[in-house]
Design a protein around this motif. Structure first.
Motif, PDB file in Angstrom:
ATOM      1  N   ALA A  85       0.825  -1.210   0.000  1.00 24.27           N
ATOM      2  CA  ALA A  85       0.000   0.000   0.000  1.00 24.27           C
ATOM      3  C   ALA A  85       0.859   1.259   0.000  1.00 24.27           C
ATOM      4  O   ALA A  85       0.467   2.294  -0.561  1.00 24.27           O
ATOM      5  N   SER A  86       2.035   1.181   0.612  1.00 24.53           N
ATOM      6  CA  SER A  86       2.897   2.364   0.718  1.00 24.53           C
ATOM      7  C   SER A  86       3.416   2.839  -0.640  1.00 24.53           C
ATOM      8  O   SER A  86       3.913   3.961  -0.752  1.00 24.53           O
ATOM      9  N   ARG A  87       3.297   2.014  -1.661  1.00 23.89           N
ATOM     10  CA  ARG A  87       3.781   2.394  -2.995  1.00 23.89           C
ATOM     11  C   ARG A  87       2.861   3.397  -3.685  1.00 23.89           C
ATOM     12  O   ARG A  87       3.270   4.068  -4.619  1.00 23.89           O
ATOM     13  N   PHE A  88       1.611   3.488  -3.210  1.00 25.49           N
ATOM     14  CA  PHE A  88       0.639   4.352  -3.873  1.00 25.49           C
ATOM     15  C   PHE A  88       0.719   5.764  -3.307  1.00 25.49           C
ATOM     16  O   PHE A  88       0.925   5.965  -2.099  1.00 25.49           O
ATOM     17  N   ALA A  89       0.530   6.731  -4.168  1.00 23.44           N
ATOM     18  CA  ALA A  89       0.620   8.141  -3.785  1.00 23.44           C
ATOM     19  C   ALA A  89      -0.723   8.646  -3.280  1.00 23.44           C
ATOM     20  O   ALA A  89      -1.472   9.312  -3.986  1.00 23.44           O
ATOM     21  N   ALA A  90      -1.040   8.306  -2.044  1.00 23.45           N
ATOM     22  CA  ALA A  90      -2.267   8.779  -1.395  1.00 23.45           C
ATOM     23  C   ALA A  90      -1.906   9.156   0.037  1.00 23.45           C
ATOM     24  O   ALA A  90      -1.135   8.450   0.709  1.00 23.45           O
ATOM     25  N   ASP A  91      -2.438  10.267   0.512  1.00 20.94           N
ATOM     26  CA  ASP A  91      -2.103  10.766   1.846  1.00 20.94           C
ATOM     27  C   ASP A  91      -2.428   9.734   2.927  1.00 20.94           C
ATOM     28  O   ASP A  91      -3.555   9.236   3.006  1.00 20.94           O
ATOM     29  N   GLU A  92      -1.441   9.435   3.760  1.00 15.58           N
ATOM     30  CA  GLU A  92      -1.585   8.549   4.919  1.00 15.58           C
ATOM     31  C   GLU A  92      -2.262   7.226   4.556  1.00 15.58           C
ATOM     32  O   GLU A  92      -3.072   6.686   5.318  1.00 15.58           O
ATOM     33  N   THR A 141       1.116  -6.094  13.520  1.00 13.20           N
ATOM     34  CA  THR A 141       1.693  -4.938  12.833  1.00 13.20           C
ATOM     35  C   THR A 141       2.998  -4.482  13.471  1.00 13.20           C
ATOM     36  O   THR A 141       3.817  -3.819  12.819  1.00 13.20           O
ATOM     37  N   SER A 142       3.224  -4.854  14.742  1.00 12.17           N
ATOM     38  CA  SER A 142       4.471  -4.480  15.405  1.00 12.17           C
ATOM     39  C   SER A 142       5.681  -5.108  14.728  1.00 12.17           C
ATOM     40  O   SER A 142       6.812  -4.666  14.942  1.00 12.17           O
ATOM     41  N   LYS A 143       5.452  -6.127  13.900  1.00  5.97           N
ATOM     42  CA  LYS A 143       6.544  -6.780  13.179  1.00  5.97           C
ATOM     43  C   LYS A 143       6.847  -6.106  11.849  1.00  5.97           C
ATOM     44  O   LYS A 143       7.800  -6.476  11.167  1.00  5.97           O
ATOM     45  N   SER A 144       6.030  -5.123  11.452  1.00  8.70           N
ATOM     46  CA  SER A 144       6.234  -4.482  10.155  1.00  8.70           C
ATOM     47  C   SER A 144       7.201  -3.306  10.275  1.00  8.70           C
ATOM     48  O   SER A 144       7.467  -2.801  11.369  1.00  8.70           O
ATOM     49  N   GLN A 145       7.684  -2.844   9.135  1.00  7.14           N
ATOM     50  CA  GLN A 145       8.607  -1.714   9.106  1.00  7.14           C
ATOM     51  C   GLN A 145       7.917  -0.394   9.442  1.00  7.14           C
ATOM     52  O   GLN A 145       8.578   0.612   9.692  1.00  7.14           O
ATOM     53  N   PHE A 146       6.584  -0.397   9.449  1.00  5.84           N
ATOM     54  CA  PHE A 146       5.834   0.835   9.702  1.00  5.84           C
ATOM     55  C   PHE A 146       5.366   0.948  11.157  1.00  5.84           C
ATOM     56  O   PHE A 146       4.597   1.844  11.491  1.00  5.84           O
ATOM     57  N   ALA A 147       5.805   0.037  12.023  1.00  3.60           N
ATOM     58  CA  ALA A 147       5.279  -0.029  13.385  1.00  3.60           C
ATOM     59  C   ALA A 147       5.454   1.287  14.143  1.00  3.60           C
ATOM     60  O   ALA A 147       4.504   1.804  14.744  1.00  3.60           O
ATOM     61  N   ASP A 148       6.664   1.851  14.126  1.00  4.31           N
ATOM     62  CA  ASP A 148       6.921   3.083  14.881  1.00  4.31           C
ATOM     63  C   ASP A 148       6.095   4.248  14.351  1.00  4.31           C
ATOM     64  O   ASP A 148       5.504   5.023  15.118  1.00  4.31           O
ATOM     65  N   SER A 149       6.035   4.374  13.026  1.00  4.09           N
ATOM     66  CA  SER A 149       5.265   5.456  12.417  1.00  4.09           C
ATOM     67  C   SER A 149       3.780   5.307  12.718  1.00  4.09           C
ATOM     68  O   SER A 149       3.095   6.281  13.064  1.00  4.09           O
ATOM     69  N   LEU A 150       3.272   4.080  12.607  1.00  6.79           N
ATOM     70  CA  LEU A 150       1.851   3.841  12.866  1.00  6.79           C
ATOM     71  C   LEU A 150       1.505   4.103  14.328  1.00  6.79           C
ATOM     72  O   LEU A 150       0.447   4.660  14.634  1.00  6.79           O
ATOM     73  N   ARG A 151       2.387   3.703  15.234  1.00 12.08           N
ATOM     74  CA  ARG A 151       2.120   3.929  16.652  1.00 12.08           C
ATOM     75  C   ARG A 151       2.055   5.416  16.954  1.00 12.08           C
ATOM     76  O   ARG A 151       1.179   5.885  17.697  1.00 12.08           O
ATOM     77  N   GLU A 152       2.969   6.183  16.370  1.00 14.28           N
ATOM     78  CA  GLU A 152       2.980   7.631  16.597  1.00 14.28           C
ATOM     79  C   GLU A 152       1.713   8.289  16.045  1.00 14.28           C
ATOM     80  O   GLU A 152       1.083   9.114  16.722  1.00 14.28           O
ATOM     81  N   LYS A 153       1.315   7.916  14.835  1.00 15.47           N
ATOM     82  CA  LYS A 153       0.138   8.531  14.214  1.00 15.47           C
ATOM     83  C   LYS A 153      -1.155   8.065  14.872  1.00 15.47           C
ATOM     84  O   LYS A 153      -2.080   8.864  15.076  1.00 15.47           O
ATOM     85  N   ALA A 154      -1.239   6.778  15.208  1.00 15.75           N
ATOM     86  CA  ALA A 154      -2.438   6.267  15.881  1.00 15.75           C
ATOM     87  C   ALA A 154      -2.583   6.894  17.260  1.00 15.75           C
ATOM     88  O   ALA A 154      -3.699   7.162  17.726  1.00 15.75           O
ATOM     89  N   THR A 155      -1.456   7.138  17.923  1.00 14.29           N
ATOM     90  CA  THR A 155      -1.486   7.799  19.229  1.00 14.29           C
ATOM     91  C   THR A 155      -2.018   9.220  19.106  1.00 14.29           C
ATOM     92  O   THR A 155      -2.809   9.686  19.938  1.00 14.29           O
TER      93      THR A 155
END
Length: 403
Positions: free
Chosen positions: A226-233, A268-282
């Motif tokens: 999904a990260s390959r597509f140019a859509a906000d967040e 999701t904690s095993k994915s490369q986006f875990a830190d970013s997702l945690r920050e944004k979800a918080t």
């Protein structure tokens, strides 16, 4: 459910202002923000604001949980607690469970068993049904990791042997609490017969196997794609979509939606986006939705209901104060800790918060328990949150400090 947009917006503004004002004041006093959010909800709800205005003005002027706007706030709060459990899962590495060690497992299991049995026994003694008593026991099982960790960090003992045992046990018994919550939730919405329980357990096993086996293989790859597509967040949106989808699946098989959200977070904690997702979800969660749940719990709290419970309320509070000291302290002794360190482990495992409130709210939603148990649960959270920092500081006086 029909409601006016202006009423919803007004309630939303009041809830957020109350949540942040209560949380900020609570934090300034050295208490967890959830403490202030609950107090704020009680103050703006029927128990305080409603009672005072009724006596002074002759009519009730407060946040009404039964009004359409109040019911909508409760719905938003449910979304908030789902996001909270997603964040909790994101914050835990799978390997953390494996590294918890034998002492943490023994401490957690012993504490959960003693807390559940004492709560169940007390409620049964006062004539509650087995399912009602089950919710009473279940409410007492899970330690609040946030409160515990914060207190241990402040007195610099988190990374000592005792501190790490408390942390590991808190993580484990939080998971055990979620499992117990799922079983009780399934029983509440299903059947108490042998076949009904067997069906619930079978569906639970299938759900966990399917979600975990496929989740660890599919979710990280899906987010990466999904990260390959140019859509906000887009990654955040897809992650939330998965959370809500799995939560819906959990509800369908009579497991609490928050269990599904927690599992997605863990995966999701095993994915490369875990830190970013945690920050944004918080940011999304704590900025808007999560405080609504705890303020709403305070709003729905009926302090007058405690009067009808009588001695059971006192017994329940007493059990909540000492069950973890006895249960977790016993587990620590069996694990080779000294008497002093075992007492420290027990005291550190005392506070309750999110899981207890979630379990009470699910019991209320399923019409299994009444306002009395919800009110007692809020009192348990308030009391344990208030006294834990003081008791931990006293218990750890003269203890080994981290470097």
């Amino acid at each position: 459910m029909e409601f006016e947009a202006s009423s919803v917006l007004l309630y939303l503004a009041v809830f957020l202002i109350a949540a942040k004002a209560g949380g900020a004041l609570s934090s300034k006093l050295g208490q967890p923000e959830v403490f202030g959010e609950l107090i704020a909800g009680i103050l703006i709800g029927p128990s305080v604001a409603g009672a005072i205005t009724q006596g002074l003005l002759g009519f009730s002027l407060c946040v009404d949980p039964d009004a359409p706007a109040g019911q909508f706030m409760a719905l938003l709060g449910e979304l908030g607690i789902i996001i909270l459990m997603f964040i909790a899962g994101l914050s835990i590495e799978v390997e953390e469970f494996r590294r918890s060690g034998r002492p943490s497992t023994i401490v957690a299991a012993s504490g959960v068993a003693v807390a559940f049995l004492l709560g169940f026994g007390a409620a049964s003694f006062f004539g509650w049904t087995p399912l009602e008593a089950g919710f009473a026991g279940g409410i007492l099982v899970a330690t609040s990791v946030g409160i515990t960790v914060r207190t241990l960090m402040e007195i610099r003992v988190l990374h000592t042997k005792v501190g790490l045992t408390i942390l590991g046990a808190a993580v484990i018994d939080d998971v055990l609490g979620i499992i117990i919550l799922s079983v009780l939730s399934g029983m509440a919405f299903g059947s108490l017969s042998f076949f009904g329980i067997a069906e619930i357990l079978f569906l639970m096993v299938v759900f966990f196997v399917v979600v975990l086996v496929f989740g660890f293989r599919v979710v990280p790859r899906l987010l990466s794609y999904a990260s390959r597509f140019a859509a906000d967040e887009i990654v955040l949106s897809i992650a939330f979509a998965i959370v809500f989808l799995v939560s819906a699946m959990a509800e369908k098989v009579r497991i609490a939606a928050i269990t599904g959200a927690f599992l997605v977070g863990l995966i999701t904690s095993k994915s490369q986006f875990a830190d970013s997702l945690r920050e944004k979800a918080t940011t999304v969660g704590y900025g808007l939705l999560i405080p609504l749940f705890f303020v709403n719990m305070g709003v729905e709290t009926n302090l007058q209901a405690l009067a009808s419970v009588g001695f059971l309320a006192v017994a329940f509070l007493a059990i909540a104060m000492f069950d973890k000291i006895v249960g977790c302290g016993l587990g620590a002794l069996l694990s080779g800790f000294s008497v002093k360190d075992s007492l420290r482990v027990g005291v550190g495992m005392m506070p309750r918060a999110e899981v207890a409130l979630i379990m009470a709210s699910i019991g209320l939603k399923a019409a299994v328990v009444g306002q009395s148990l919800l009110s007692m649960t809020v009192m348990v959270v308030l009391l344990t949150s208030l006294v834990t920092p003081l008791l931990v500081k006293l218990a750890f006086k003269g203890a080994e400090k981290e470097a």
